[in-house]
Design a protein around this motif. Sequence first.
Motif, PDB file in Angstrom:
ATOM      1  N   LEU A  46       1.149  -1.294   0.051  1.00 29.74           N
ATOM      2  CA  LEU A  46       0.073  -0.053  -0.172  1.00 29.74           C
ATOM      3  C   LEU A  46       0.924   1.242   0.186  1.00 29.74           C
ATOM      4  CD1 LEU A  46      -2.720   1.094   0.110  1.00 29.74           C
ATOM      5  CD2 LEU A  46      -2.748   0.974   2.604  1.00 29.74           C
ATOM      6  N   TYR A  47       0.745   1.865  -0.920  1.00 29.53           N
ATOM      7  CA  TYR A  47       1.560   3.129  -1.211  1.00 29.53           C
ATOM      8  C   TYR A  47       1.250   4.202  -2.271  1.00 29.53           C
ATOM      9  CZ  TYR A  47       3.337   0.619  -5.109  1.00 29.53           C
ATOM     10  OH  TYR A  47       3.582  -0.109  -6.390  1.00 29.53           O
ATOM     11  N   ARG A  48       1.527   5.379  -2.413  1.00 33.95           N
ATOM     12  CA  ARG A  48       1.058   6.235  -3.205  1.00 33.95           C
ATOM     13  C   ARG A  48       1.701   6.204  -4.689  1.00 33.95           C
ATOM     14  NH1 ARG A  48       1.481  11.627  -1.522  1.00 33.95           N
ATOM     15  NH2 ARG A  48       3.040  10.808  -0.024  1.00 33.95           N
ATOM     16  N   PRO A  49       1.246   5.857  -5.738  1.00 36.07           N
ATOM     17  CA  PRO A  49       2.243   5.931  -6.836  1.00 36.07           C
ATOM     18  C   PRO A  49       2.335   7.278  -7.524  1.00 36.07           C
ATOM     19  CG  PRO A  49      -0.109   5.218  -7.235  1.00 36.07           C
ATOM     20  CD  PRO A  49       0.063   5.424  -5.958  1.00 36.07           C
ATOM     21  N   ARG A  50       3.494   7.395  -8.233  1.00 37.46           N
ATOM     22  CA  ARG A  50       3.806   8.391  -8.871  1.00 37.46           C
ATOM     23  C   ARG A  50       2.877   8.780  -9.956  1.00 37.46           C
ATOM     24  NH1 ARG A  50       9.569   7.053 -10.019  1.00 37.46           N
ATOM     25  NH2 ARG A  50       9.274   5.219  -9.386  1.00 37.46           N
ATOM     26  N   ASP A  51       2.573   7.818 -10.552  1.00 38.78           N
ATOM     27  CA  ASP A  51       1.569   8.154 -11.822  1.00 38.78           C
ATOM     28  C   ASP A  51       0.188   8.162 -11.352  1.00 38.78           C
ATOM     29  OD1 ASP A  51       1.975   5.657 -11.372  1.00 38.78           O
ATOM     30  OD2 ASP A  51       1.654   4.966 -13.435  1.00 38.78           O
ATOM     31  N   ASN A  52      -0.605   8.527 -12.286  1.00 34.19           N
ATOM     32  CA  ASN A  52      -2.074   8.318 -12.021  1.00 34.19           C
ATOM     33  C   ASN A  52      -2.593   9.126 -10.843  1.00 34.19           C
ATOM     34  OD1 ASN A  52      -4.527   7.318 -13.110  1.00 34.19           O
ATOM     35  ND2 ASN A  52      -4.359   5.312 -12.393  1.00 34.19           N
ATOM     36  N   ARG A  53      -2.176  10.134 -10.292  1.00 41.52           N
ATOM     37  CA  ARG A  53      -2.539  10.936  -9.209  1.00 41.52           C
ATOM     38  C   ARG A  53      -3.383  12.076  -9.603  1.00 41.52           C
ATOM     39  NH1 ARG A  53       2.455  12.488  -5.272  1.00 41.52           N
ATOM     40  NH2 ARG A  53       2.848  10.322  -4.580  1.00 41.52           N
ATOM     41  N   MET A  54      -4.302  12.497  -8.766  1.00 40.51           N
ATOM     42  CA  MET A  54      -5.069  13.523  -8.899  1.00 40.51           C
ATOM     43  C   MET A  54      -5.039  14.573  -7.788  1.00 40.51           C
ATOM     44  SD  MET A  54      -8.743  12.369 -10.547  1.00 40.51           S
ATOM     45  CE  MET A  54      -8.853  13.747 -11.849  1.00 40.51           C
ATOM     46  N   ILE A  55      -4.883  14.165  -6.801  1.00 37.60           N
ATOM     47  CA  ILE A  55      -4.523  15.117  -5.520  1.00 37.60           C
ATOM     48  C   ILE A  55      -3.430  14.551  -4.786  1.00 37.60           C
ATOM     49  CG2 ILE A  55      -5.350  16.057  -3.225  1.00 37.60           C
ATOM     50  CD1 ILE A  55      -8.317  15.853  -4.443  1.00 37.60           C
ATOM     51  N   ALA A  56      -3.639  13.435  -4.112  1.00 36.64           N
ATOM     52  CA  ALA A  56      -2.354  12.837  -3.234  1.00 36.64           C
ATOM     53  C   ALA A  56      -2.056  11.552  -3.808  1.00 36.64           C
ATOM     54  CB  ALA A  56      -2.519  13.055  -1.904  1.00 36.64           C
ATOM     55  N   GLY A  57      -2.605  10.825  -4.698  1.00 39.33           N
ATOM     56  CA  GLY A  57      -2.598   9.510  -5.131  1.00 39.33           C
ATOM     57  C   GLY A  57      -3.058   8.477  -4.008  1.00 39.33           C
ATOM     58  N   VAL A  58      -3.920   8.875  -2.991  1.00 40.26           N
ATOM     59  CA  VAL A  58      -4.342   8.057  -2.171  1.00 40.26           C
ATOM     60  C   VAL A  58      -5.368   7.011  -2.790  1.00 40.26           C
ATOM     61  CG1 VAL A  58      -5.907   7.844  -0.051  1.00 40.26           C
ATOM     62  CG2 VAL A  58      -4.231   9.335  -0.330  1.00 40.26           C
ATOM     63  N   CYS A  59      -6.249   7.370  -3.656  1.00 39.32           N
ATOM     64  CA  CYS A  59      -7.076   6.520  -4.297  1.00 39.32           C
ATOM     65  C   CYS A  59      -6.333   5.573  -5.520  1.00 39.32           C
ATOM     66  CB  CYS A  59      -8.180   7.229  -5.027  1.00 39.32           C
ATOM     67  SG  CYS A  59      -9.419   8.023  -4.188  1.00 39.32           S
ATOM     68  N   ALA A  60      -5.458   6.230  -6.101  1.00 39.78           N
ATOM     69  CA  ALA A  60      -4.852   5.482  -7.136  1.00 39.78           C
ATOM     70  C   ALA A  60      -3.832   4.308  -6.140  1.00 39.78           C
ATOM     71  CB  ALA A  60      -3.523   6.217  -7.758  1.00 39.78           C
ATOM     72  N   GLY A  61      -3.458   4.758  -5.198  1.00 43.49           N
ATOM     73  CA  GLY A  61      -2.581   3.826  -4.418  1.00 43.49           C
ATOM     74  C   GLY A  61      -3.649   2.522  -3.796  1.00 43.49           C
ATOM     75  N   LEU A  62      -4.758   2.882  -3.337  1.00 45.24           N
ATOM     76  CA  LEU A  62      -5.805   2.060  -2.874  1.00 45.24           C
ATOM     77  C   LEU A  62      -6.273   1.116  -4.221  1.00 45.24           C
ATOM     78  CD1 LEU A  62      -7.981   4.012  -0.462  1.00 45.24           C
ATOM     79  CD2 LEU A  62      -6.601   2.070  -0.100  1.00 45.24           C
ATOM     80  N   ALA A  63      -6.376   1.906  -5.233  1.00 44.41           N
ATOM     81  CA  ALA A  63      -6.880   0.940  -6.514  1.00 44.41           C
ATOM     82  C   ALA A  63      -5.751  -0.170  -6.961  1.00 44.41           C
ATOM     83  CB  ALA A  63      -7.197   2.161  -7.661  1.00 44.41           C
ATOM     84  N   ARG A  64      -4.648   0.344  -6.717  1.00 43.02           N
ATOM     85  CA  ARG A  64      -3.363  -0.609  -7.313  1.00 43.02           C
ATOM     86  C   ARG A  64      -3.413  -1.644  -6.280  1.00 43.02           C
ATOM     87  NH1 ARG A  64       2.150   1.960  -9.102  1.00 43.02           N
ATOM     88  NH2 ARG A  64       0.692   2.495 -10.695  1.00 43.02           N
ATOM     89  N   ARG A  65      -3.526  -1.620  -4.848  1.00 37.61           N
ATOM     90  CA  ARG A  65      -3.378  -2.651  -3.980  1.00 37.61           C
ATOM     91  C   ARG A  65      -4.267  -3.582  -4.016  1.00 37.61           C
ATOM     92  NH1 ARG A  65      -2.914  -6.161  -1.124  1.00 37.61           N
ATOM     93  NH2 ARG A  65      -2.730  -6.398   0.895  1.00 37.61           N
ATOM     94  N   PHE A  66      -5.625  -3.154  -4.202  1.00 40.52           N
ATOM     95  CA  PHE A  66      -6.701  -3.976  -4.423  1.00 40.52           C
ATOM     96  C   PHE A  66      -7.238  -4.420  -5.664  1.00 40.52           C
ATOM     97  CE2 PHE A  66      -7.308  -1.741  -0.282  1.00 40.52           C
ATOM     98  CZ  PHE A  66      -6.969  -2.762   0.573  1.00 40.52           C
ATOM     99  N   GLY A  67      -6.304  -4.159  -6.896  1.00 34.02           N
ATOM    100  CA  GLY A  67      -6.563  -4.714  -8.160  1.00 34.02           C
ATOM    101  C   GLY A  67      -7.724  -3.903  -9.008  1.00 34.02           C
ATOM    102  N   MET A  68      -8.184  -2.815  -8.623  1.00 33.58           N
ATOM    103  CA  MET A  68      -9.308  -2.146  -9.123  1.00 33.58           C
ATOM    104  C   MET A  68      -8.632  -0.789 -10.117  1.00 33.58           C
ATOM    105  SD  MET A  68     -11.479  -1.856  -5.757  1.00 33.58           S
ATOM    106  CE  MET A  68     -13.161  -1.095  -6.414  1.00 33.58           C
ATOM    107  N   SER A  69      -9.759  -0.277 -10.526  1.00 28.51           N
ATOM    108  CA  SER A  69      -9.290   1.066 -11.619  1.00 28.51           C
ATOM    109  C   SER A  69      -9.319   2.198 -10.630  1.00 28.51           C
ATOM    110  CB  SER A  69      -9.956   1.145 -12.647  1.00 28.51           C
ATOM    111  OG  SER A  69     -11.321   1.734 -12.409  1.00 28.51           O
ATOM    112  N   ALA A  70      -8.418   2.965 -10.952  1.00 27.99           N
ATOM    113  CA  ALA A  70      -8.281   4.138 -10.001  1.00 27.99           C
ATOM    114  C   ALA A  70      -9.564   5.029 -10.138  1.00 27.99           C
ATOM    115  CB  ALA A  70      -7.132   5.086 -10.370  1.00 27.99           C
ATOM    116  N   GLY A  71     -10.133   5.201 -11.211  1.00 29.21           N
ATOM    117  CA  GLY A  71     -11.450   5.616 -11.541  1.00 29.21           C
ATOM    118  C   GLY A  71     -12.502   5.319 -10.594  1.00 29.21           C
TER     119      GLY A  71
END
Length: 67
Positions: A4-29
Motif C-alpha cells: 500500500l503506497y501512493r504511486p507517482r503516476d495516475n495521481r489526481m490530488i495525493a495519489g491515495v485513491c490510485a494507491g488503494l486501487a493498485r493495492r486491491f486490483g481495481m481501476s483508479a477511476g
Amino acid sequence: MNGLYRPRDNRMIAGVCAGLARRFGMSAGTVRLLFVLSCLLPGPQFVVYLVLWVMMPDEDRHMAGAR
C-alpha cells in the motif's frame, strides 16, 4: 510487490485513491467514484483521506524500503 503506497503516476490530488486501487486490483477511476459517492453519506471520509495521505508512503520511499 503489492504493498500500500501512493504511486507517482495516475495521481489526481495525493495519489491515495490510485494507491488503494493498485493495492486491491481495481481501476483508479472506480475507487475515486466510490470515494465521491461515499462523501454523500454521513461520516469522516475526508478525515480518513487525509490520514491515509499522511500515513501511506510515497512510491519512492516504498521502493527504497523494499531493497
